[in-house]
Design a protein around this motif. Structure first.
Motif, PDB file in Angstrom:
ATOM      1  N   ALA A  89      38.246  36.019  34.708  1.00  0.00           N
ATOM      2  CA  ALA A  89      38.344  37.479  34.850  1.00  0.00           C
ATOM      3  C   ALA A  89      37.288  38.175  34.000  1.00  0.00           C
ATOM      4  O   ALA A  89      36.679  39.168  34.428  1.00  0.00           O
ATOM      5  CB  ALA A  89      39.737  37.950  34.444  1.00  0.00           C
ATOM      6  N   LYS A  90      37.044  37.627  32.794  1.00  0.00           N
ATOM      7  CA  LYS A  90      36.018  38.227  31.914  1.00  0.00           C
ATOM      8  C   LYS A  90      34.647  38.176  32.591  1.00  0.00           C
ATOM      9  O   LYS A  90      33.899  39.152  32.570  1.00  0.00           O
ATOM     10  CB  LYS A  90      35.975  37.468  30.577  1.00  0.00           C
ATOM     11  CG  LYS A  90      37.088  37.856  29.625  1.00  0.00           C
ATOM     12  CD  LYS A  90      36.969  37.051  28.348  1.00  0.00           C
ATOM     13  CE  LYS A  90      38.220  37.189  27.510  1.00  0.00           C
ATOM     14  NZ  LYS A  90      38.311  36.198  26.446  1.00  0.00           N
ATOM     15  N   THR A  91      34.350  37.023  33.173  1.00  0.00           N
ATOM     16  CA  THR A  91      33.059  36.868  33.855  1.00  0.00           C
ATOM     17  C   THR A  91      32.956  37.857  35.019  1.00  0.00           C
ATOM     18  O   THR A  91      31.918  38.496  35.214  1.00  0.00           O
ATOM     19  CB  THR A  91      32.915  35.413  34.391  1.00  0.00           C
ATOM     20  OG1 THR A  91      33.262  34.529  33.336  1.00  0.00           O
ATOM     21  CG2 THR A  91      31.517  35.122  34.871  1.00  0.00           C
ATOM     22  N   LYS A  92      34.050  37.958  35.780  1.00  0.00           N
ATOM     23  CA  LYS A  92      34.060  38.860  36.938  1.00  0.00           C
ATOM     24  C   LYS A  92      33.793  40.310  36.487  1.00  0.00           C
ATOM     25  O   LYS A  92      32.981  41.023  37.078  1.00  0.00           O
ATOM     26  CB  LYS A  92      35.441  38.761  37.608  1.00  0.00           C
ATOM     27  CG  LYS A  92      35.492  39.296  39.024  1.00  0.00           C
ATOM     28  CD  LYS A  92      36.892  39.067  39.597  1.00  0.00           C
ATOM     29  CE  LYS A  92      37.458  40.385  40.062  1.00  0.00           C
ATOM     30  NZ  LYS A  92      38.880  40.317  40.354  1.00  0.00           N
ATOM     31  N   ILE A  93      34.454  40.710  35.410  1.00  0.00           N
ATOM     32  CA  ILE A  93      34.283  42.082  34.914  1.00  0.00           C
ATOM     33  C   ILE A  93      32.860  42.288  34.383  1.00  0.00           C
ATOM     34  O   ILE A  93      32.218  43.298  34.672  1.00  0.00           O
ATOM     35  CB  ILE A  93      35.350  42.411  33.838  1.00  0.00           C
ATOM     36  CG1 ILE A  93      36.735  42.464  34.502  1.00  0.00           C
ATOM     37  CG2 ILE A  93      35.049  43.730  33.129  1.00  0.00           C
ATOM     38  CD1 ILE A  93      37.890  42.636  33.547  1.00  0.00           C
ATOM     39  N   LYS A  94      32.342  41.271  33.638  1.00  0.00           N
ATOM     40  CA  LYS A  94      30.972  41.380  33.108  1.00  0.00           C
ATOM     41  C   LYS A  94      29.980  41.569  34.245  1.00  0.00           C
ATOM     42  O   LYS A  94      29.085  42.406  34.182  1.00  0.00           O
ATOM     43  CB  LYS A  94      30.623  40.100  32.328  1.00  0.00           C
ATOM     44  CG  LYS A  94      30.910  40.194  30.848  1.00  0.00           C
ATOM     45  CD  LYS A  94      30.439  38.923  30.172  1.00  0.00           C
ATOM     46  CE  LYS A  94      31.166  38.732  28.854  1.00  0.00           C
ATOM     47  NZ  LYS A  94      30.999  37.383  28.317  1.00  0.00           N
ATOM     48  N   ASN A  95      30.152  40.762  35.290  1.00  0.00           N
ATOM     49  CA  ASN A  95      29.233  40.848  36.437  1.00  0.00           C
ATOM     50  C   ASN A  95      29.306  42.218  37.109  1.00  0.00           C
ATOM     51  O   ASN A  95      28.277  42.795  37.461  1.00  0.00           O
ATOM     52  CB  ASN A  95      29.547  39.742  37.454  1.00  0.00           C
ATOM     53  CG  ASN A  95      29.155  38.388  36.923  1.00  0.00           C
ATOM     54  OD1 ASN A  95      28.348  38.294  35.994  1.00  0.00           O
ATOM     55  ND2 ASN A  95      29.732  37.335  37.475  1.00  0.00           N
ATOM     56  N   SER A  96      30.526  42.727  37.278  1.00  0.00           N
ATOM     57  CA  SER A  96      30.639  44.029  37.960  1.00  0.00           C
ATOM     58  C   SER A  96      30.059  45.145  37.084  1.00  0.00           C
ATOM     59  O   SER A  96      29.490  46.112  37.595  1.00  0.00           O
ATOM     60  CB  SER A  96      32.090  44.326  38.358  1.00  0.00           C
ATOM     61  OG  SER A  96      32.868  44.556  37.227  1.00  0.00           O
ATOM     62  N   LEU A  97      30.170  44.995  35.754  1.00  0.00           N
ATOM     63  CA  LEU A  97      29.583  46.000  34.857  1.00  0.00           C
ATOM     64  C   LEU A  97      28.051  45.933  34.913  1.00  0.00           C
ATOM     65  O   LEU A  97      27.374  46.961  34.918  1.00  0.00           O
ATOM     66  CB  LEU A  97      30.071  45.791  33.417  1.00  0.00           C
ATOM     67  CG  LEU A  97      31.551  46.106  33.131  1.00  0.00           C
ATOM     68  CD1 LEU A  97      31.928  45.738  31.710  1.00  0.00           C
ATOM     69  CD2 LEU A  97      31.856  47.584  33.372  1.00  0.00           C
ATOM     70  N   LYS A  98      27.518  44.685  34.976  1.00  0.00           N
ATOM     71  CA  LYS A  98      26.062  44.514  35.062  1.00  0.00           C
ATOM     72  C   LYS A  98      25.520  45.152  36.330  1.00  0.00           C
ATOM     73  O   LYS A  98      24.499  45.822  36.330  1.00  0.00           O
ATOM     74  CB  LYS A  98      25.719  43.009  35.058  1.00  0.00           C
ATOM     75  CG  LYS A  98      25.416  42.453  33.690  1.00  0.00           C
ATOM     76  CD  LYS A  98      25.007  40.999  33.823  1.00  0.00           C
ATOM     77  CE  LYS A  98      25.237  40.263  32.526  1.00  0.00           C
ATOM     78  NZ  LYS A  98      25.155  38.817  32.708  1.00  0.00           N
ATOM     79  N   GLN A  99      26.245  44.899  37.425  1.00  0.00           N
ATOM     80  CA  GLN A  99      25.798  45.424  38.726  1.00  0.00           C
ATOM     81  C   GLN A  99      25.773  46.951  38.749  1.00  0.00           C
ATOM     82  O   GLN A  99      24.906  47.558  39.358  1.00  0.00           O
ATOM     83  CB  GLN A  99      26.731  44.934  39.833  1.00  0.00           C
ATOM     84  CG  GLN A  99      26.386  43.548  40.322  1.00  0.00           C
ATOM     85  CD  GLN A  99      27.425  43.026  41.292  1.00  0.00           C
ATOM     86  OE1 GLN A  99      28.283  43.773  41.743  1.00  0.00           O
ATOM     87  NE2 GLN A  99      27.348  41.748  41.604  1.00  0.00           N
ATOM     88  N   SER A 100      26.741  47.548  38.065  1.00  0.00           N
ATOM     89  CA  SER A 100      26.827  49.021  38.144  1.00  0.00           C
ATOM     90  C   SER A 100      25.899  49.709  37.143  1.00  0.00           C
ATOM     91  O   SER A 100      25.662  50.903  37.240  1.00  0.00           O
ATOM     92  CB  SER A 100      28.262  49.481  37.925  1.00  0.00           C
ATOM     93  OG  SER A 100      28.587  49.339  36.583  1.00  0.00           O
ATOM     94  N   SER A 101      25.402  48.948  36.133  1.00  0.00           N
ATOM     95  CA  SER A 101      24.551  49.608  35.127  1.00  0.00           C
ATOM     96  C   SER A 101      23.079  49.586  35.543  1.00  0.00           C
ATOM     97  O   SER A 101      22.656  48.912  36.414  1.00  0.00           O
ATOM     98  CB  SER A 101      24.741  48.965  33.760  1.00  0.00           C
ATOM     99  OG  SER A 101      24.402  47.614  33.831  1.00  0.00           O
TER     100      SER A 101
END
Lengths: 101, 173
Positions: A89-101
């Motif tokens: 879940a941490k990885t999933k959230i990190k990836n989605s944050l990277k994509q949106s920034s």
């Protein structure tokens, strides 16, 4: 009839009219935690609680439950086990944050 | 910390993960609007609270919060004698509300008992006692009548009482 005994009879009559059972009392105790009660119900409840220690005990239990719930809602409340996000879940959230920034 | 805070409220780990994710995304998008009037932590928790409430609104759109026969009965239904007095009197828990919260085992037992409540009761109880919404707000948000709200809360409290008596106070003896 003496006035004293008339008053005594009136008192008994009033108490009989206002008396409620434990079964009637418990929902009122719970309801009082959510909103104020009409005067008649409030008087009946107070009268019952003044005479019934067991319902007083029930009322205290509900207050303990309310306090525990509030404590549980705090950000640092203790729970049975330490709960954290899974690595996935941490990885999933990190990836989605990277994509949106 | 965000996840644990969310999980206490929504119970479902997948839903909690999702809420934390949308909270962090919302915070990232709104970071320029953060003016430092509060700490970053309380700002983030403010966003999280809104997202949790959104989650409850979404649940409401999928199910009714009005009472149905499947919701079962009040645990106190058979707790009285025919004259209306207690059959099995409540135990004296021998603690006051302020001291109870210092007992970590009791708080943990409460967490377990909360998770044993049926979903409908749990959600309503959480909104009332943990999120601190008023009865009017809950009725409006969950689209239920005040009388139903009181019945749901009364049953939830009685189920929690019963659970704590069985799983905490009995173990202590």
């Amino acid at each position: 009839m003496k006035p004293d005994s008339l008053f005594a009879k009136f008192d008994t009559w009033i108490i009989r009219k206002l008396r409620i059972t434990c079964e009637d009392t418990t929902p009122l105790i719970s309801e009082l935690m959510d909103h104020s009660l009409p005067l008649g119900k409030r008087i009946r409840l107070k009268l019952h609680l003044a005479m019934c220690k067991v319902c007083g005990c029930y009322q205290k239990q509900l207050e303990v439950i309310r306090s525990l719930a509030q404590k549980l809602g705090e950000s640092d409340a203790p729970t049975q086990q330490q709960v954290t996000l899974s690595d996935q879940a941490k990885t999933k959230i990190k990836n989605s944050l990277k994509q949106s920034s | 910390m965000l996840y644990r805070y969310t999980l206490v409220r929504v119970k479902n780990p997948d839903a909690a993960e999702e809420i934390v994710q949308v909270t962090l995304l919302a915070a990232l998008q709104a970071k320029t609007s953060f003016q430092g009037r509060s700490t970053e932590k309380s700002w983030l928790f403010g966003i999280l609270k809104h997202k949790i409430l959104d989650h409850f609104r979404e649940l409401k759109s999928r199910r009714t919060y009005e009472l149905t026969p499947e919701d079962g009965s009040d645990p106190l239904e058979n707790a009285y004698q025919s004259d209306g007095h207690w059959e099995n009197a409540p135990k004296n828990w021998d603690t006051d509300p302020h001291k109870a919260v210092e007992n970590k085992q009791l708080v943990a037992a409460m967490s377990q008992c909360l998770d044993r409540l049926p979903d409908k009761s749990r959600n309503i109880f959480v909104l009332k006692e943990i999120e601190g919404l008023s009865s009017d707000e809950i009725c409006k948000e969950m689209d239920i009548k005040p009388t139903n709200l009181w019945v749901i809360l009364h049953r939830a409290r009685n189920q929690l009482r019963k659970c704590l008596e069985t799983h905490h106070w009995n173990l202590k003896k």
